[in-house]
Write an enzyme that holds these catalytic residues in place. Structure first.
Site, PDB file in Angstrom:
ATOM      1  N   SER A 116      16.699  -5.318   6.096  1.00  0.00           N
ATOM      2  CA  SER A 116      18.100  -5.103   6.468  1.00  0.00           C
ATOM      3  C   SER A 116      18.685  -3.928   5.702  1.00  0.00           C
ATOM      4  O   SER A 116      19.548  -3.214   6.221  1.00  0.00           O
ATOM      5  CB  SER A 116      18.922  -6.362   6.199  1.00  0.00           C
ATOM      6  OG  SER A 116      18.869  -6.698   4.827  1.00  0.00           O
ATOM      7  N   ASP A 169       9.772   1.201   4.807  1.00  0.00           N
ATOM      8  CA  ASP A 169      10.882   0.583   5.534  1.00  0.00           C
ATOM      9  C   ASP A 169      11.811   1.649   6.118  1.00  0.00           C
ATOM     10  O   ASP A 169      12.243   1.560   7.264  1.00  0.00           O
ATOM     11  CB  ASP A 169      11.681  -0.347   4.606  1.00  0.00           C
ATOM     12  CG  ASP A 169      10.795  -1.391   3.946  1.00  0.00           C
ATOM     13  OD1 ASP A 169       9.645  -1.558   4.387  1.00  0.00           O
ATOM     14  OD2 ASP A 169      11.258  -2.027   2.979  1.00  0.00           O
ATOM     15  N   THR A 199       0.824  -1.213   0.000  1.00  0.00           N
ATOM     16  CA  THR A 199       0.000   0.000   0.000  1.00  0.00           C
ATOM     17  C   THR A 199       0.855   1.258   0.000  1.00  0.00           C
ATOM     18  O   THR A 199       0.372   2.319  -0.394  1.00  0.00           O
ATOM     19  CB  THR A 199      -0.923   0.027   1.227  1.00  0.00           C
ATOM     20  OG1 THR A 199      -0.138  -0.302   2.380  1.00  0.00           O
ATOM     21  CG2 THR A 199      -2.063  -0.969   1.105  1.00  0.00           C
ATOM     22  N   ASP A 200       2.128   1.159   0.443  1.00  0.00           N
ATOM     23  CA  ASP A 200       2.897   2.407   0.620  1.00  0.00           C
ATOM     24  C   ASP A 200       3.110   3.142  -0.703  1.00  0.00           C
ATOM     25  O   ASP A 200       2.966   4.367  -0.770  1.00  0.00           O
ATOM     26  CB  ASP A 200       4.215   2.187   1.393  1.00  0.00           C
ATOM     27  CG  ASP A 200       5.233   1.276   0.737  1.00  0.00           C
ATOM     28  OD1 ASP A 200       4.904   0.610  -0.269  1.00  0.00           O
ATOM     29  OD2 ASP A 200       6.379   1.228   1.245  1.00  0.00           O
TER      30      ASP A 200
HETATM   31  C1  GLA Z   1       9.097  -3.788   0.461  1.00  0.00           C
HETATM   32  C2  GLA Z   1       9.258  -2.321   0.107  1.00  0.00           C
HETATM   33  C3  GLA Z   1       8.248  -1.468   0.875  1.00  0.00           C
HETATM   34  C4  GLA Z   1       6.833  -2.005   0.692  1.00  0.00           C
HETATM   35  C5  GLA Z   1       6.794  -3.505   0.956  1.00  0.00           C
HETATM   36  C6  GLA Z   1       5.440  -4.116   0.638  1.00  0.00           C
HETATM   37  O1  GLA Z   1       9.427  -4.000   1.811  1.00  0.00           O
HETATM   38  O2  GLA Z   1      10.565  -1.897   0.433  1.00  0.00           O
HETATM   39  O3  GLA Z   1       8.349  -0.127   0.450  1.00  0.00           O
HETATM   40  O4  GLA Z   1       6.328  -1.691  -0.581  1.00  0.00           O
HETATM   41  O5  GLA Z   1       7.758  -4.206   0.214  1.00  0.00           O
HETATM   42  O6  GLA Z   1       4.468  -3.632   1.506  1.00  0.00           O
END
Ligand code: GLA
Length: 381
Positions: free
Chosen positions: A127, A172, A36-37
């Site tokens: 990480s 993240d 969703t981000d």
């Molecule tokens: C990875 C990406 C995040 C996000 C997730 C799925 O971790 O780095 O930005 O899109 O996948 O939710």
């Protein structure tokens, strides 16, 4: 020996002096709100205890000299001669963060540093964000600029997107920058507003590593992004964030079946994150667990980013009476799932899960009961 003690001792051994600073930045696990981000939507991650540590001291000459204990390598680069990598290695994460900060006008100094971390690579616990935020914090310590979580996260995301060539969203980096002890964070990925949300009383978050790692994640991730963008365009929206369930239902049949399913996941997942917040604020573990179960089904069937190993571990968890709900976490295709479990029964849950997953998949699970930790910080002095 803790990781902090390890980087401190190894710094002393490598540079013949004590470090001036030690910084840490955590990995993360996402409770709910997956894929969703990058649709300007909502996510609910927490920073975890596992983290990357850097022991360092300033240098006067604009050079970064770094030793990775985990990779058993040393690398040096000049801040005024950064080269974009063709095949990114760990030191390019440091260079990428330096590049992104300098692009934004930060004036950086160099450092000598020793790095080590315990966020497993490629497991879906970020990480790379931990290494990026630890690097940003290291530059902050020696360069004396103002630290704020949102601009630091944006710079680290730019490093990942533009320097390392990975097209990730903001989740993240932002949770690694802004994590709060004992709280999950609801992030509005459009406004970048953050809200700390407590976990239901008497529950713990358990990370279930399938011990499977998948290749081609990047290309599948980019394909999902493009499908989401195409769906948003169809609705005349800037992002799927702007399409609600009613607008989607009215015109869903105009979309091809795959695009329709991808959009249905994102739109329903955004609603689940907001419902999860309400459940957490009401201390309602049952409802939160049901939302996590629904999230997994949507990721498995509509977004198609799960895997047989993830489905097996999630099914094992969801069959356990002490588990409120479990789902895959992170980009998917392998790596980790996350479960919300009755705290008093977490150890027996872990034991049963190991046996169940072994017989279902033939793999050994790695299980970690985790607490929400603080985001990137200076731990010494
Ligand atoms: C990875 C990406 C995040 C996000 C997730 C799925 O971790 O780095 O930005 O899109 O996948 O939710």
């Amino acid at each position: 020996m803790t990781l902090q003690q390890k980087v401190q001792a190894q710094f002393q051994a490598a540079f013949g002096a004590a470090p001036a600073f030690i910084v840490r930045a955590p990995g993360r696990v996402n409770l709910i709100g997956e894929h969703t981000d990058y649709n300007d939507g909502f996510v609910m991650p927490l920073a975890i205890a596992r983290a990357t540590y850097i022991a360092l001291r300033p240098r006067a000459d604009g050079i970064v000299k770094a030793i990775s204990l985990d990779m058993r390598q040393r690398r040096a680069f000049a801040l005024d001669a950064l080269q974009p990598p063709t095949a990114p290695a760990w030191s390019d994460y440091l260079g990428g963060v330096a590049w992104a900060l300098q692009e934004r006008g930060y004036v950086l100094k160099g450092w000598d540093g020793v790095i080590s971390g315990d966020v497993p690579i490629g497991s879906g616990l970020s990480s790379s964000a931990a290494l990026e935020l630890a690097a940003a914090r290291a530059f902050y310590c020696v360069s004396n600029f103002e630290w704020a979580a949102v601009p630091m996260a944006l710079a680290c995301q730019a490093a990942e997107n533009e320097w390392l060539g990975v097209n990730c969203g903001i989740m993240d980096q932002l949770i690694s920058a802004a994590g709060i002890e004992d709280r999950a964070l609801l992030i509005d990925c459009r406004s970048l507003e953050l809200q700390a949300v407590p976990l239901p009383a008497g529950t713990v978050v358990v990370i279930l590593d399938t011990n499977t790692r998948r290749g081609l994640v990047d290309s599948k991730y980019n394909e999902r992004r493009q499908q989401c963008e195409a769906a948003a365009r169809h609705f005349g929206a800037a992002a799927l964030r702007d399409v609600d369930a009613g607008a989607f239902a009215a015109r869903a049949q105009e979309l091809d079946p795959i695009t329709r399913a991808r959009a249905r996941h994102v739109i329903s997942e955004n609603a689940r994150v907001l419902n999860a917040r309400a459940a957490m604020l009401a201390n309602d573990a049952e409802t939160l667990g049901k939302l996590m179960i629904a999230s997994h089904i949507s990721l498995r069937d509509d977004f198609e980013v799960s895997s047989p190993a993830l489905d097996a571990i999630v099914d094992c968890a969801n069959d356990d009476p002490n588990c409120f709900g479990a789902r895959m976490t992170g980009a998917g295709f392998g790596g980790c799932a996350v479960a919300l479990v009755r705290a008093a029964a977490a150890d027996s849950f872990a034991e049963r899960l190991r046996a169940c997953y072994r017989s279902a998949s033939g793999h050994e699970a790695a299980i970690a009961i985790t607490r929400a930790s603080r985001g990137a910080e200076t731990v010494f002095p």
